[in-house]
Structures are given as structure tokens and as C-alpha cells.
Design a protein around this motif. Structure first.
Motif, short mmCIF file in Angstrom:
data_model
loop_
_atom_site.label_atom_id
_atom_site.label_comp_id
_atom_site.label_asym_id
_atom_site.label_seq_id
_atom_site.Cartn_x
_atom_site.Cartn_y
_atom_site.Cartn_z
N ASP A 212 29.00 66.85 23.80
CA ASP A 212 27.75 67.63 23.76
C ASP A 212 26.57 66.79 24.24
O ASP A 212 25.66 67.31 24.90
CB ASP A 212 27.49 68.13 22.33
N ARG A 216 23.61 67.18 27.77
CA ARG A 216 22.15 67.10 27.71
C ARG A 216 21.57 66.04 28.66
O ARG A 216 20.36 65.88 28.73
CB ARG A 216 21.71 66.80 26.28
N HIS A 218 20.11 64.55 31.92
CA HIS A 218 19.28 65.22 32.92
C HIS A 218 19.76 64.91 34.34
O HIS A 218 20.01 63.76 34.69
CB HIS A 218 17.82 64.76 32.77
N THR A 266 19.90 58.80 29.75
CA THR A 266 19.73 60.24 29.55
C THR A 266 19.52 60.95 30.88
O THR A 266 19.17 62.13 30.90
CB THR A 266 18.54 60.53 28.63
#
Length: 317
Positions: A212, A216, A218, A266
Motif C-alpha cells: 500500500d 502512494r 509519487h 516517496t
């Protein structure tokens, strides 16, 4: 799960698998990317290089269940997915799950089974479910198919159809270990089995949280266009009869996100896409007769293609 936590867990998973598959960090990393991207792996290599050990080690560190199917010409689809069996006590049909109901499924020598049996995996791999006699059964999460095939021995084999190859996130080769690694294997593996000593690093629930976290990550608009440009370019090459599909775009994006998460980021950077373009795209290409006659390989074609496409500026996080 934080980026630091994702990278730390991914690192411990890689270290665990690396205890079994010595000297092959890139193969271990690609296998973990397959798990985190919820994809499947096609391992094409000669016998004895650790294909089955890799899959078993993956299942062990993930804390999940592993099953193995030896694909043979007489294997039937129900032997893979499961089948309904009549129960005389209840006078009803009872579904008995097949080996696909596991977290890691080893499809050993997948190209030895008939196309009919190979196709039994299509629904499992794409939709994570099995439909038998009109009833649909959901598969476990994480769910990873590690299919192996021998690239040398072709007698008695059935080439994987394009639709099946396209469902594999990546194709990888483990290769022979270097001499130092082989000496290290001789020093202790006659007394102990590293797979037996391997302990779970995570649980399937924890792994699901990591998956999960990958979703997320980017992917900047400029990198989306860059990724699509690479895949689309495979469809117009003179050496390629059939290029990569739209599914390849999704697979490459997921793999790039998984790579970023393993590094504690991220956001995706161009290196994530470039490093994964060959293993994610090459097995999907069908080359022309002329390309084969000139001994061109799909891996070489993709690598050259990536080197020629301009990397967008300011495409980091």
C-alpha cells in the motif's frame, strides 16, 4: 508506513533472501520489486542456478505460504486452480483449492504444460481470483507467481503465448555465481540448509502495508510522459513485430514506484524507470525474422531505445 519504515523493511527482506541466494543482490531486488508492485516474475535460466530457492526464500521472509507446481504435458487446469469434487456425505459438490491458493506460487518449467493448462493462470495472475463452475474465489495477498523455464532445452516445450508473457511484470535471469560465491557455498551448505535456518522478517499483513505504501509513491507528470514515450517507442521499431502493450505501461510504473519505496523515497526518479525498462519490457517484444537473423536481442533493443530518449528535466520529487 513511513518512507523510512518501508525502506527498512524492504532492506531486511532483501537481506533475508540474500542469505539463501548468495552474490545476486540485483536478482533479489528485482524479485522484491515484483512482490511490492504486485506483479509476477518469469525466471528464465539454466537448471541449478537457484530459481526455486529464490521463490521459497521469498515466501519464508514474507511469512507466507508457498506452493510448487511441476508443469508437465499431462497437467490439467484443475490441477493448478482447484476443482469441484462431489461429496457423497452431503450429496453436494465441494471446491478443493489448488496450489494457486498460496502467497508465492512456483510454476516450475511452465513451458512444458499445454497451452490450455498455461491459460489456467491467466485469470489468477491478472485478477487475483479463480472462477470454477461459476463461483469466484479470491486469492491471497500478497500473491506472486514465479514461473521458471529453461532457455536451452526446447524439445517437448510449448512457447508461452503473448497474452501470458504480457502478464509477467518482469523477466529475470539469476545466472551463475562468481567463483568466490561458489567457494562460500561449499564451505557450509553440505552441513546446513540456509533455507531451513531462514526466519520470517515480516507477516503477510505487514507486507500488504508495504504494498500500500508503494501505491502512494509519487510519479511526476513529466515522468509519466517519459515512461509512456519509452513504451510507445517499442511499437514503431523496424526490428520489432509486436511492441509492448498498455499493460506494460502500468507494470513499468508500478515497478518504478516499488524501486523508489525500497530506496526510502516517496517519489520516482528517472533512474528507477531506466533500471527497470529492460526486465519489464524486453520479454513482451516479438522481434522480426530479420532481427533474429542479425542476432539482435530484445534486451539490447530496449537498452538502446532508453539511451536515445531524452530524460525530462526537473522530473524528481
Amino acid at each position: 508506513m513511513t518512507p523510512e519504515g518501508a525502506a527498512e523493511l524492504a532492506g531486511r527482506l532483501a537481506d533475508g533472501v540474500g542469505q539463501v541466494l548468495l552474490g545476486k543482490p540485483e536478482a533479489v531486488r528485482l524479485a522484491l520489486i515484483g512482490v511490492l508492485a504486485e506483479g509476477h516474475l518469469l525466471v528464465e535460466d539454466v537448471p541449478g542456478t537457484g530459481k526455486t530457492s529464490l521463490a521459497k526464500a521469498m515466501a519464508r521472509v514474507l511469512g507466507g505460504a508457498v506452493s510448487r507446481v511441476q508443469f508437465t504435458p499431462d497437467l490439467m487446469p484443475g490441477d493448478v486452480t482447484g476443482s469441484s469434487v462431489f461429496d457423497r456425505n452431503t450429496a453436494e459438490f465441494e471446491f478443493r483449492p489448488g496450489p494457486v491458493f498460496a502467497n508465492v506460487v512456483i510454476a516450475d518449467e511452465i513451458n512444458r504444460a499445454s497451452p490450455k493448462t498455461q491459460s489456467a493462470l491467466l485469470e489468477c495472475m491478472e485478477e487475483r481470483q479463480v472462477t470454477v463452475d461459476g463461483t469466484t474465489y479470491q486469492l491471497a495477498r500478497p500473491f506472486l507467481v514465479v514461473a521458471t523455464q529453461n532457455p536451452v532445452e526446447m524439445e517437448g516445450t510449448y512457447p508461452l503465448p503473448e497474452a501470458q508473457r504480457d502478464r509477467f511484470l518482469a523477466r529475470m535471469s539469476i545466472g551463475y555465481p562468481d567463483p568466490t560465491t561458489e567457494v562460500a557455498m561449499l564451505s557450509d551448505r553440505d552441513r546446513t540448509d540456509p533455507l531451513a535456518l531462514l526466519r520470517p522478517v515480516a507477516t503477510v499483513e505487514r507486507t500488504a502495508q508495504l504494498i500500500d505504501a508503494v501505491t502512494r509513491v509519487h510519479l511526476a507528470p513529466a515522468l509519466r510522459s517519459y515512461l509512456v514515450e519509452i513504451v510507445a517507442a517499442t511499437r514503431g521499431l523496424p526490428d520489432v513485430r509486436l511492441g509492448a502493450s498498455p499493460r506494460a505501461v502500468l507494470h513499468l510504473a508500478r515497478a518504478a514506484k516499488a524501486s523508489a519505496a525500497m530506496d526510502g523515497r516517496t517519489f520516482v526518479v528517472p533512474d528507477d524507470i531506466q533500471r527497470l525498462a529492460v526486465p519489464v519490457l524486453a520479454h513482451r517484444l516479438i522481434l522480426t525474422v530479420e532481427a533474429h537473423s542479425h542476432h539482435r536481442s530484445a534486451e539490447e533493443i530496449v537498452a538502446v531505445l532508453v539511451s536515445r530518449i531524452r530524460v525530462p528535466r526537473g522530473s524528481g520529487g
